[in-house]
Design a protein around this motif. Structure first.
Motif, PDB file in Angstrom:
ATOM      1  N   ASP A  40      -5.510   7.822 -13.808  1.00 37.42           N
ATOM      2  CA  ASP A  40      -6.420   7.173 -12.860  1.00 37.42           C
ATOM      3  C   ASP A  40      -5.772   7.152 -11.482  1.00 37.42           C
ATOM      4  OD1 ASP A  40      -8.306   6.640 -14.813  1.00 37.42           O
ATOM      5  OD2 ASP A  40      -7.359   4.748 -15.371  1.00 37.42           O
ATOM      6  N   ALA A  41      -6.540   7.512 -10.466  1.00 38.68           N
ATOM      7  CA  ALA A  41      -5.964   7.582  -9.124  1.00 38.68           C
ATOM      8  C   ALA A  41      -7.025   7.319  -8.077  1.00 38.68           C
ATOM      9  CB  ALA A  41      -5.330   8.954  -8.890  1.00 38.68           C
ATOM     10  N   ASP A  42      -6.542   6.913  -6.910  1.00 44.78           N
ATOM     11  CA  ASP A  42      -7.410   6.759  -5.749  1.00 44.78           C
ATOM     12  C   ASP A  42      -6.711   7.422  -4.569  1.00 44.78           C
ATOM     13  OD1 ASP A  42      -9.703   5.786  -4.312  1.00 44.78           O
ATOM     14  OD2 ASP A  42      -8.355   4.351  -3.362  1.00 44.78           O
ATOM     15  N   VAL A  43      -7.433   8.245  -3.842  1.00 44.57           N
ATOM     16  CA  VAL A  43      -6.866   9.006  -2.733  1.00 44.57           C
ATOM     17  C   VAL A  43      -7.701   8.770  -1.489  1.00 44.57           C
ATOM     18  CG1 VAL A  43      -6.281  11.299  -1.858  1.00 44.57           C
ATOM     19  CG2 VAL A  43      -5.978  10.778  -4.288  1.00 44.57           C
ATOM     20  N   GLU A  44      -7.017   8.502  -0.387  1.00 45.38           N
ATOM     21  CA  GLU A  44      -7.686   8.381   0.911  1.00 45.38           C
ATOM     22  C   GLU A  44      -7.131   9.468   1.819  1.00 45.38           C
ATOM     23  OE1 GLU A  44      -7.733   5.288   4.655  1.00 45.38           O
ATOM     24  OE2 GLU A  44      -7.814   4.449   2.619  1.00 45.38           O
ATOM     25  N   VAL A  45      -7.982  10.393   2.222  1.00 43.64           N
ATOM     26  CA  VAL A  45      -7.560  11.521   3.050  1.00 43.64           C
ATOM     27  C   VAL A  45      -7.751  11.167   4.519  1.00 43.64           C
ATOM     28  CG1 VAL A  45      -7.887  13.958   3.583  1.00 43.64           C
ATOM     29  CG2 VAL A  45      -8.190  13.141   1.231  1.00 43.64           C
ATOM     30  N   GLU A  46      -6.643  11.154   5.257  1.00 41.99           N
ATOM     31  CA  GLU A  46      -6.707  10.886   6.695  1.00 41.99           C
ATOM     32  C   GLU A  46      -6.875  12.173   7.484  1.00 41.99           C
ATOM     33  OE1 GLU A  46      -3.561   9.500  10.116  1.00 41.99           O
ATOM     34  OE2 GLU A  46      -3.579   8.350   8.242  1.00 41.99           O
ATOM     35  N   GLY A  55      -2.448  11.337   4.066  1.00 41.15           N
ATOM     36  CA  GLY A  55      -3.328  10.382   3.414  1.00 41.15           C
ATOM     37  C   GLY A  55      -2.571   9.292   2.690  1.00 41.15           C
ATOM     38  N   LYS A  56      -3.288   8.573   1.820  1.00 47.20           N
ATOM     39  CA  LYS A  56      -2.733   7.518   0.984  1.00 47.20           C
ATOM     40  C   LYS A  56      -3.047   7.846  -0.468  1.00 47.20           C
ATOM     41  CE  LYS A  56      -3.573   3.809   4.363  1.00 47.20           C
ATOM     42  NZ  LYS A  56      -4.245   2.485   4.568  1.00 47.20           N
ATOM     43  N   ILE A  57      -2.155   7.461  -1.370  1.00 54.52           N
ATOM     44  CA  ILE A  57      -2.367   7.729  -2.792  1.00 54.52           C
ATOM     45  C   ILE A  57      -1.980   6.500  -3.599  1.00 54.52           C
ATOM     46  CG2 ILE A  57      -1.712   9.151  -4.774  1.00 54.52           C
ATOM     47  CD1 ILE A  57      -1.135  11.431  -2.881  1.00 54.52           C
ATOM     48  N   SER A  58      -2.810   6.159  -4.577  1.00 47.09           N
ATOM     49  CA  SER A  58      -2.516   5.080  -5.516  1.00 47.09           C
ATOM     50  C   SER A  58      -2.818   5.593  -6.916  1.00 47.09           C
ATOM     51  CB  SER A  58      -3.365   3.845  -5.204  1.00 47.09           C
ATOM     52  OG  SER A  58      -3.129   2.822  -6.153  1.00 47.09           O
ATOM     53  N   ILE A  59      -1.863   5.437  -7.838  1.00 47.46           N
ATOM     54  CA  ILE A  59      -2.010   5.951  -9.197  1.00 47.46           C
ATOM     55  C   ILE A  59      -1.798   4.820 -10.197  1.00 47.46           C
ATOM     56  CG2 ILE A  59      -1.014   7.501 -10.921  1.00 47.46           C
ATOM     57  CD1 ILE A  59      -0.372   9.441  -8.694  1.00 47.46           C
ATOM     58  N   PRO A  62      -5.532  -0.186 -10.302  1.00 49.39           N
ATOM     59  CA  PRO A  62      -5.661  -0.509  -8.875  1.00 49.39           C
ATOM     60  C   PRO A  62      -5.026  -1.843  -8.499  1.00 49.39           C
ATOM     61  CG  PRO A  62      -7.744   0.292  -9.761  1.00 49.39           C
ATOM     62  CD  PRO A  62      -6.833   0.090 -10.931  1.00 49.39           C
ATOM     63  N   ASN A  63      -5.022  -2.809  -9.442  1.00 48.25           N
ATOM     64  CA  ASN A  63      -4.446  -4.123  -9.159  1.00 48.25           C
ATOM     65  C   ASN A  63      -2.926  -4.151  -9.312  1.00 48.25           C
ATOM     66  OD1 ASN A  63      -7.014  -5.320  -8.699  1.00 48.25           O
ATOM     67  ND2 ASN A  63      -7.321  -5.459 -10.921  1.00 48.25           N
ATOM     68  N   ASN A  64      -2.382  -3.174 -10.031  1.00 51.65           N
ATOM     69  CA  ASN A  64      -0.937  -3.111 -10.244  1.00 51.65           C
ATOM     70  C   ASN A  64      -0.546  -1.653 -10.476  1.00 51.65           C
ATOM     71  OD1 ASN A  64       1.679  -4.068 -10.528  1.00 51.65           O
ATOM     72  ND2 ASN A  64       1.453  -4.489 -12.707  1.00 51.65           N
ATOM     73  N   PRO A  65      -0.641  -0.813  -9.438  1.00 47.80           N
ATOM     74  CA  PRO A  65      -0.451   0.636  -9.613  1.00 47.80           C
ATOM     75  C   PRO A  65       0.972   1.005 -10.019  1.00 47.80           C
ATOM     76  CG  PRO A  65      -0.587   0.075  -7.283  1.00 47.80           C
ATOM     77  CD  PRO A  65      -0.936  -1.165  -8.040  1.00 47.80           C
ATOM     78  N   ASP A  66       1.082   2.101 -10.782  1.00 55.31           N
ATOM     79  CA  ASP A  66       2.396   2.632 -11.147  1.00 55.31           C
ATOM     80  C   ASP A  66       3.049   3.319  -9.954  1.00 55.31           C
ATOM     81  OD1 ASP A  66       2.245   1.809 -13.818  1.00 55.31           O
ATOM     82  OD2 ASP A  66       1.067   3.571 -14.355  1.00 55.31           O
ATOM     83  N   PHE A  67       2.222   3.852  -9.066  1.00 59.02           N
ATOM     84  CA  PHE A  67       2.738   4.513  -7.868  1.00 59.02           C
ATOM     85  C   PHE A  67       1.745   4.314  -6.733  1.00 59.02           C
ATOM     86  CE2 PHE A  67       2.844   8.224  -5.029  1.00 59.02           C
ATOM     87  CZ  PHE A  67       4.168   8.168  -4.608  1.00 59.02           C
ATOM     88  N   LYS A  68       2.293   3.959  -5.573  1.00 63.30           N
ATOM     89  CA  LYS A  68       1.451   3.775  -4.399  1.00 63.30           C
ATOM     90  C   LYS A  68       2.259   4.150  -3.168  1.00 63.30           C
ATOM     91  CE  LYS A  68      -1.403   0.318  -2.013  1.00 63.30           C
ATOM     92  NZ  LYS A  68      -1.868  -1.095  -2.036  1.00 63.30           N
ATOM     93  N   VAL A  69       1.659   4.921  -2.284  1.00 65.35           N
ATOM     94  CA  VAL A  69       2.343   5.300  -1.055  1.00 65.35           C
ATOM     95  C   VAL A  69       1.407   5.028   0.115  1.00 65.35           C
ATOM     96  CG1 VAL A  69       1.633   7.720  -1.305  1.00 65.35           C
ATOM     97  CG2 VAL A  69       3.559   7.139   0.176  1.00 65.35           C
ATOM     98  N   GLU A  70       1.931   4.304   1.094  1.00 65.67           N
ATOM     99  CA  GLU A  70       1.113   3.904   2.240  1.00 65.67           C
ATOM    100  C   GLU A  70       0.725   5.098   3.102  1.00 65.67           C
ATOM    101  OE1 GLU A  70       2.045   1.287   6.141  1.00 65.67           O
ATOM    102  OE2 GLU A  70       2.268   0.237   4.223  1.00 65.67           O
ATOM    103  N   ARG A  71       1.634   6.076   3.190  1.00 66.52           N
ATOM    104  CA  ARG A  71       1.338   7.276   3.968  1.00 66.52           C
ATOM    105  C   ARG A  71       2.120   8.443   3.382  1.00 66.52           C
ATOM    106  NH1 ARG A  71      -0.509   8.661   9.156  1.00 66.52           N
ATOM    107  NH2 ARG A  71       0.442  10.527  10.064  1.00 66.52           N
TER     108      ARG A  71
END
Length: 278
Positions: A40-46, A55-59, A62-71
């Protein structure tokens, strides 16, 4: 001819629409690719261009991601089917700003949660002989690791070039850890490492309010400082042949072991010798 002209115009319009909506298209492609691998992932493309992505990536949850990068910034080259490398994308630089990763270290094994299938897939493939890993820059990184002794938090800045650690500046805020007779309270420290050629220079500072190793040893108000250089280790062959030179200092308000106890300890340490593999 008219039919061919209409077809070309339609293709041009579709291409223009895809380019104008490339951020949404890239997001759907990346999220879909990860979902097909059970992630499961969420991606925001800048920004998305022919040679780069921002962009930003969260894997994970969503409330407690295993991996998240602000940029995340990725510079890459797109290989065409007739090129030497064939069709594909070859990254040359990856910059991660404030990445956070959740992991677990138990029974001598590291788990990255929902990222494990992806890690196994990539590490299970032998690299091409002519391939080169990208330059990876980590800024204000954070790792939250659950261990058998308790949770620890690691903070780091790093630079890795072609799979080789070139620079590391890491810090572990004070933590209290315990498992069986092994215990450490207020354990924390910093590490600095720099690679030059085939040598790795390191400096380590650790402090602990209290430590104990069953009935073998214990101490209070302890501090350890180590500095020196050693051969850069080859993780594939488990080799690190060459000279190791280390100097250090150990201090403690009190420490003991094997029936001996001392106070106000101040000891100089040193090692200069040859090592081979491990």
């Amino acid at each position: 001819m008219k039919g061919a002209g209409v077809a070309v115009m339609v293709l041009l319009v579709l291409a223009a629409a895809l380019y104008l909506n490339r951020r949404a298209a890239a997001r759907e492609l990346l999220v879909g690719w990860l979902e097909r691998k059970g992630i499961d992932a969420d991606v925001e493309v800048e920004r998305l261009e022919v040679n780069g992505f921002v962009g930003k990536i969260s894997i994970g949850d969503p409330n407690n991601p295993d991996f998240k990068v602000e940029r995340v910034e990725v510079d890459y080259a797109v290989g065409l089917p007739w090129s030497k490398a064939g069709l594909g994308v070859t990254p040359s630089r990856v910059r991660l700003v404030r990445p956070i990763v959740r992991a677990a270290w138990k029974d001598g094994k590291l788990s990255l949660g929902s990222l494990d299938p992806l890690v196994e897939e990539f590490t299970g493939k032998p690299p091409r002989p002519d391939s080169r890993a990208p330059l990876v820059i980590v800024e204000s990184g954070q790792a939250r690791i659950d261990t058998e002794y308790g949770p620890i938090n690691l903070l780091a800045d790093a630079r890795i070039d072609n799979g080789k650690l070139m620079r590391l500046s890491g810090r572990m805020p004070a933590a209290s850890l315990k498992s069986g007779g092994i215990e450490a309270r207020g354990l924390g420290g910093v590490v600095e490492a720099t690679t030059t050629g085939d040598r790795l220079a390191v400096e380590l500072n650790l402090q602990a309010e209290r430590f104990a190793a069953g009935d073998q040893a214990d101490g209070e108000g302890a501090a350890l400082h180590l500095k020196g250089d050693l051969p850069y280790p080859d993780m594939k062959t488990h080799r690190g042949d060459g000279r190791v030179a280390l100097t250090g200092r150990f201090t403690a308000q009190a420490a003991g072991g094997a029936g001996v106890r001392a106070r106000a300890i101040d000891a100089d340490l040193g090692f200069d010798g040859q090592v081979a593999g491990w």
